[in-house]
Structures are given as C-alpha cells and as structure tokens.
Design an enzyme around this catalytic site. Structure first.
Site, PDB file in Angstrom:
ATOM      1  N   GLU A 111       0.950  -0.996  -0.134  1.00 18.42           N
ATOM      2  CA  GLU A 111      -0.122   0.146  -0.081  1.00 18.42           C
ATOM      3  C   GLU A 111       0.843   1.083   0.002  1.00 18.42           C
ATOM      4  OE1 GLU A 111      -3.374   0.178  -0.142  1.00 18.42           O
ATOM      5  OE2 GLU A 111      -3.686  -1.956  -0.018  1.00 18.42           O
ATOM      6  N   CYS A 138      -1.913   9.632   2.296  1.00 17.10           N
ATOM      7  CA  CYS A 138      -1.536   8.803   0.933  1.00 17.10           C
ATOM      8  C   CYS A 138      -2.373   9.392  -0.055  1.00 17.10           C
ATOM      9  CB  CYS A 138      -1.408   7.460   1.178  1.00 17.10           C
ATOM     10  SG  CYS A 138      -2.953   6.817   1.913  1.00 17.10           S
TER      11      CYS A 138
HETATM   12  P1  NAD Z   1       8.019   4.658   5.163  1.00 12.77           P
HETATM   13  O1  NAD Z   1       8.086   3.939   3.888  1.00 12.77           O
HETATM   14  O2  NAD Z   1       9.116   5.577   5.185  1.00 12.77           O
HETATM   15  O3  NAD Z   1       7.954   3.891   6.519  1.00 12.77           O
HETATM   16  C1  NAD Z   1       6.933   2.833   6.539  1.00 12.77           C
HETATM   17  C2  NAD Z   1       7.505   1.625   7.489  1.00 12.77           C
HETATM   18  O4  NAD Z   1       8.546   1.034   6.927  1.00 12.77           O
HETATM   19  C3  NAD Z   1       7.704   2.277   9.004  1.00 12.77           C
HETATM   20  O5  NAD Z   1       7.490   1.177   9.748  1.00 12.77           O
HETATM   21  C4  NAD Z   1       9.431   2.269   8.829  1.00 12.77           C
HETATM   22  O6  NAD Z   1       9.840   1.967  10.076  1.00 12.77           O
HETATM   23  C5  NAD Z   1       9.418   1.044   7.771  1.00 12.77           C
HETATM   24  N1  NAD Z   1      10.886   1.163   7.123  1.00 12.77           N
HETATM   25  C6  NAD Z   1      11.402   2.445   6.480  1.00 12.77           C
HETATM   26  N2  NAD Z   1      12.556   2.208   5.927  1.00 12.77           N
HETATM   27  C7  NAD Z   1      12.799   0.910   5.771  1.00 12.77           C
HETATM   28  C8  NAD Z   1      13.528   0.032   5.274  1.00 12.77           C
HETATM   29  N3  NAD Z   1      14.841   0.714   4.467  1.00 12.77           N
HETATM   30  N4  NAD Z   1      13.626  -1.224   5.311  1.00 12.77           N
HETATM   31  C9  NAD Z   1      12.423  -1.773   6.007  1.00 12.77           C
HETATM   32  N5  NAD Z   1      11.573  -0.990   6.670  1.00 12.77           N
HETATM   33  C10 NAD Z   1      11.637   0.258   6.461  1.00 12.77           C
HETATM   34  O7  NAD Z   1       6.902   5.343   5.009  1.00 12.77           O
HETATM   35  P2  NAD Z   1       6.098   6.582   6.046  1.00 12.77           P
HETATM   36  O8  NAD Z   1       7.243   7.798   5.887  1.00 12.77           O
HETATM   37  O9  NAD Z   1       5.943   5.952   7.308  1.00 12.77           O
HETATM   38  O10 NAD Z   1       4.901   6.989   5.348  1.00 12.77           O
HETATM   39  C11 NAD Z   1       4.725   7.776   4.411  1.00 12.77           C
HETATM   40  C12 NAD Z   1       4.517   6.904   3.038  1.00 12.77           C
HETATM   41  O11 NAD Z   1       3.464   6.079   3.227  1.00 12.77           O
HETATM   42  C13 NAD Z   1       3.813   7.998   1.852  1.00 12.77           C
HETATM   43  O12 NAD Z   1       4.691   7.697   0.597  1.00 12.77           O
HETATM   44  C14 NAD Z   1       2.472   7.470   1.882  1.00 12.77           C
HETATM   45  O13 NAD Z   1       2.165   8.066   0.622  1.00 12.77           O
HETATM   46  C15 NAD Z   1       2.519   6.377   2.197  1.00 12.77           C
HETATM   47  N6  NAD Z   1       1.142   5.677   2.558  1.00 12.77           N
HETATM   48  C16 NAD Z   1       0.575   4.947   1.922  1.00 12.77           C
HETATM   49  C17 NAD Z   1      -0.788   4.310   2.248  1.00 12.77           C
HETATM   50  C18 NAD Z   1      -1.642   3.602   1.475  1.00 12.77           C
HETATM   51  O14 NAD Z   1      -2.657   3.141   2.125  1.00 12.77           O
HETATM   52  N7  NAD Z   1      -1.412   3.441   0.159  1.00 12.77           N
HETATM   53  C19 NAD Z   1      -1.229   4.830   3.496  1.00 12.77           C
HETATM   54  C20 NAD Z   1      -0.484   5.713   4.081  1.00 12.77           C
HETATM   55  C21 NAD Z   1       0.689   6.225   3.746  1.00 12.77           C
END
Ligand code: NAD
Length: 505
Positions: A247, A281
């Site tokens: 997602e 998002c």
């Molecule tokens: P992110 O990708 O930075 O982090 C998400 C999760 O992944 C966190 O728990 C984080 O600890 C983990 N993570 C971060 N880096 C990682 C790595 N290198 N390896 C493994 N895990 C890792 O995202 P965010 O900043 O928390 O959220 C914002 C993003 O999420 C935006 O791009 C937004 O559009 C997207 N988002 C999508 C939806 C959806 O339903 N499609 C909903 C909310 C947010």
C-alpha cells in the site's frame, strides 16, 4: 519562506534538503538491533507458526468474538488514542476520531457482520470438459503475516490490516512506525491486553527491526509506506518467495475542468490537502486547472483556508485543527521543496511560512511551478499544493500519464463526457468524481494502488481476501470423461479430444 516574511512567533529557518541514498530513501538514524530482541523475534515467530496451524481450524464464531473484543478495545482506549496522536504530531481530537477511530471501528463492524458469508466456500463453474466435477474456491488463512505500518495514520493503518488478518484466521506480527512513538507504544499495550504474543505480537523500532523481521519466512507481508521502501520490502520478500501487499503512495492529481464549480472544488481540494497537514497517502498532490481559472481558484482557496484555520499565520500555527509535520526530517524535506521551487521562480499564492521549532508549515499554494522543480518529482506529503495549468484536457491527461500511476485521481467537472475521457485515458488505484478521499470510506470498494502506487488492495471483504489464500478445490465425480482420454490413446480417446476441441471452437 523565501518571499514571505514569517511573523514573530514563526521564525524563519535554515533549510537544507537531505540527500537520498541509491535506493531513493532518505537517511535514517541508524539504531542497530540488539541480539536479545532478535532472539525474541525469532521465538515469537516460531510460536506463531505453530499457532497458525491451530488457527486454520478456527470457526466463524471464534473469529467474530476476537473482532468484537478488538472493537470494544478501541472504544475503551479512545481517550488514550486521542492523547497519543496529539502528543505525536498535534493531531486534533476530531480529526483523530474521524480518520483513525471511526474507520477502524467501521472495519471491525463490517468484518463482524459479514464474516459468515466471506468464509463460505464459493461455488465456481465447471467446464463441460470436466463434466460431473464440482468446483469451489476456499478461503484459507495465509498463516503468519507481518504488517509494517507507517506513521501518518499510525493507529488506523495498523488496526485496519489487523482486522483483515484476524478475520482471515492468521497470526500477526506488527511493526508500527518509529516516528509516532506514543501511538506505537499504545498500540502494543492494547494488543497485548487482548492477544497472547503467539497470536498477535508487536515489535517497535525503526527500519532495522523491519529488516530483521523481513529476514523471517513469513507467509505474507502487508506493507504500508513509501514507494521506495516498498521496493526494498518486495526485494527482501523475494528471498522466501513471500507474497506481499504494498500500500504505497505517489503523486495523486486533482483535475478541475472548464465549467466546474470552482468554489466547491476549492473547498474539497483544500480539505483533502490540509487534512493531517497533507500527510495523507490519498491527498491531492497537485492541481491541474485551465489557465483561465487559476485566479478564481486562488481567490476561493484563500477564503477556504481562512474559514478552516484563520487568516493570520498565528491563527494557523495555533489552530488545534491543523497538525504538524511529523518530524524534523520531513519538515526539512517539505519546506525544502517550497524553497527550491521559489528560488527557481514559483509564486507563493498563499502561505509559505514555516517554523522549524514546531515542525510547522502553513497551508501553502504555489503557482508558476518550474518544470524541473523537485516538488513535481517526489510525493509532497505536506500541506503544499502546486498549481499546474493546462490549455486543453489532452494536455492535462498527458501530464498525468507522464508520471507513474498514482494511488488516486480526482476529477472536478459537470461534464460526463470529460469524466469518461479522463477515466479511460489514465490509470490510478482509485478515482473520485467531484470530491476527494471518500472512496476509502466505502468498504465495498477495494482500496489499493497500481504498479508504483501499490500491489493488492484491502478494506472489508478485500482485506479478508488479501489475508487469505484463494484455494482452488475440485471434487471429481465417480464418472469422469477425462479418464477416457488416458493413454494408450485409442480411437475413442482421439474422437473425444476431437469432439471436445470442435465443441470449444
Ligand atoms: P516509510 O516507507 O518511510 O515507512 C513505513 C514503514 O517502513 C515504517 O514502519 C518504517 O519503520 C519502515 N521502514 C522504513 N525504512 C525501511 C527500510 N529501509 N527497510 C524496511 N522497513 C523500513 O513511510 P512513512 O514515511 O512511514 O509513510 C509515508 C508514506 O506512506 C507515503 O509515501 C504515503 O503515501 C505512504 N502511505 C500509503 C498508504 C496507503 O494506504 N497506500 C497509507 C499511508 C501512507
């Protein structure tokens, strides 16, 4: 920012955009994971693997009981959930109720009401070639699933997938975001109150925790987060051929066409953009509008922002209904976009004030965006709306298609032909006509992205399905035509193949 003077309570700040690594991911604070935690994870994982076999036999009644307890738990902890989100990024109580608690309760309610039907095997047609056989689709639990949640709706985006996973009969390990520590700690406490860790466990921490978890051979990974991290998760999952739901995010456009009601469109677009301070998002990332309508839109936008949060910077920064950027890293990223665009010639139509001490960025609208601005490359994920103008609708469609497929696409128009033209000529995870974001409130619609904005979908039945394996089950009848086609291939077998082929022609 560059062209506007910040008020006394909102001092100017020095901005230096962070450099991305080769995966396009912003650098994190590196916290290595200790060996005790690693061992703990492995132990919980093997306990869950055993429990998952037991849960394969769980009945509808047993699963509904768990979902009801989960719903009651959310009501019980409502005050603490509000406090945690206020502490994490100044999210208003009403916005927490609207966008975190209400949709989580709705997800539980939907599953409780419909699980009996969802779990039933579905009868499938059987072709004439398999005459006599009975075909069914059985929804079986995937097993032990990993859910990795983001920070922007830290409660709902952890709980909604858990509802789907429990409804489908799985065990769950949740890794909430490190950027919302109050909500993550509360989530852990709440789930521990209801479930033994052999069934649902929470491991807090940063990406090192996700990395250690994704080393384990889960049956499914459900990841919500950025596109760049989504790529890393998919790569890591491939090691064990673990299936994934991604997602993700992206640049979701809002298109206003000629003849649209600009006042209504401005109201909706700015609500969607400034909800959660743009950290949604499915927020409209940028606006495509006919050149001749820009002044009208900006005028309506100013009135709307004044109505929502007040007209002075102090009003907006002290508004309980406008939240903060989650942390300094993202504050620098978003304010860096504004700064860079303005330096290259963009015009600030509204807002532009920032305060690093509070991670505050005022609701901002930019026009005359230079084509090579970073703000038009990355997902903004902040309260900044760039306006892009177009001369004819084809130009707007080409602009959307020049970028990866977005998570959502919004069309504001009164013209049915234009709606059809835009829908047919573009692709996105979801689309809404004359409003924004609300498609995700309908659990009868699958919610998810396409390619760059995600793989798979959830909400309601689609969540149950995402956490289930659709197993094909075919029961052969005692009399089977196919057996007459076994070797040695005599004349009867040849004739039967011939007749069947001709029948299918
Ligand atoms: P992110 O990708 O930075 O982090 C998400 C999760 O992944 C966190 O728990 C984080 O600890 C983990 N993570 C971060 N880096 C990682 C790595 N290198 N390896 C493994 N895990 C890792 O995202 P965010 O900043 O928390 O959220 C914002 C993003 O999420 C935006 O791009 C937004 O559009 C997207 N988002 C999508 C939806 C959806 O339903 N499609 C909903 C909310 C947010």
């Amino acid at each position: 920012m560059a062209t506007k003077t910040a008020t006394k309570s909102v001092p100017k700040t020095k901005l230096s955009p962070l450099k991305k690594n080769s995966n396009g991911v912003l650098p994190h604070k590196i916290v290595s994971i200790d060996s005790k935690k690693l061992k703990d994870m492995e132990n919980v994982f093997s306990l869950q693997k055993k429990k998952a076999l037991e849960l394969r036999h769980s009945t509808t009644k047993q699963r509904i009981k768990k979902l009801k307890s989960l719903k009651d738990l959310i009501f019980k902890y409502q005050p603490e959930i509000r406090e945690a989100l206020r502490a994490d990024f100044n999210k208003s109580e009403t916005e927490t109720d609207l966008s975190e608690i209400l949709p989580s309760i709705a997800e539980c309610r939907d599953a409780i009401r419909h699980l009996k039907y969802w779990m039933k095997p579905v009868r499938a047609n059987t072709p004439i070639t398999l005459f006599g056989a009975v075909s069914e689709i059985h929804y079986e639990p995937r097993g032990t699933v990993l859910i990795i949640a983001p920070w922007n709706y830290p409660f709902h985006l952890a709980f909604a997938p858990i509802v789907g996973a429990i409804a489908a009969g799985n065990t769950v390990i949740l890794k909430p975001s490190e950027y919302t520590p109050h909500t993550s700690a509360l989530t852990k406490k709440m789930l521990a109150e209801l479930f033994p860790e052999e069934e649902v466990a929470v491991f807090e921490g940063d990406h090192t925790v996700s990395t250690a978890l994704t080393d384990l051979p889960f049956d499914h990974i459900f990841f919500t987060g950025s596109t760049n991290v989504g790529k890393i998760i998919m790569e890591r999952a491939s090691k064990h051929l673990t299936s994934v739901t991604l997602e993700l995010g992206g640049k979701s456009p809002a298109i206003i066409t000629d003849g649209a009601d600009i006042k209504k469109a401005a109201h909706s677009i700015l609500w969607g953009k400034f909800l959660n301070a743009g950290q949604t998002c499915v927020a409209p990332d940028y606006l495509l509008i006919p050149e001749s309508k820009v002044d009208d839109f900006v005028e309506q936008a100013k009135k709307t922002v004044k109505k929502f949060f007040g007209s002075e910077t102090e009003d907006k920064s002290s508004s309980k209904d406008f939240c903060r950027i989650v942390n300094a890293r993202n504050f620098e990223r978003v304010s860096g976009y504004i700064k860079e665009a303005v330096i290259k010639g963009a015009k600030i139509e509204l807002g532009g004030e920032v305060d690093a001490s509070q991670n505050f960025i005022a609701p901002t609208i930019l026009s005359k965006i230079p084509k090579d601005s970073k703000i038009m490359e990355d997902e903004i994920f902040g309260p900044v709306l760039p306006i892009i103008t177009y001369k004819n609708l084809d130009e707007a469609i080409d602009f959307v298609n020049s970028k990866p497929k977005p998570l959502a696409l919004y069309i504001f128009t009164k013209d049915e032909k234009k709606i059809n033209k835009i829908l047919k000529s573009t692709s996105s995870g979801g689309a809404v006509i004359n409003d924004l974001i609300i498609h995700l409130a309908n659990s009868h619609l699958p919610f998810g992205g396409v390619n760059h904005s995600g793989h798979g979908s959830y909400h309601g039945f689609f969540g149950f399905k995402q956490f289930s394996h659709e197993r094909s089950v075919l029961k052969q009848s005692p009399v089977s035509a196919i057996k007459m086609m076994y070797p040695p291939y005599n004349n009867l077998a040849k004739k039967l193949v011939d007749i069947t082929t001709k029948y299918l022609a």
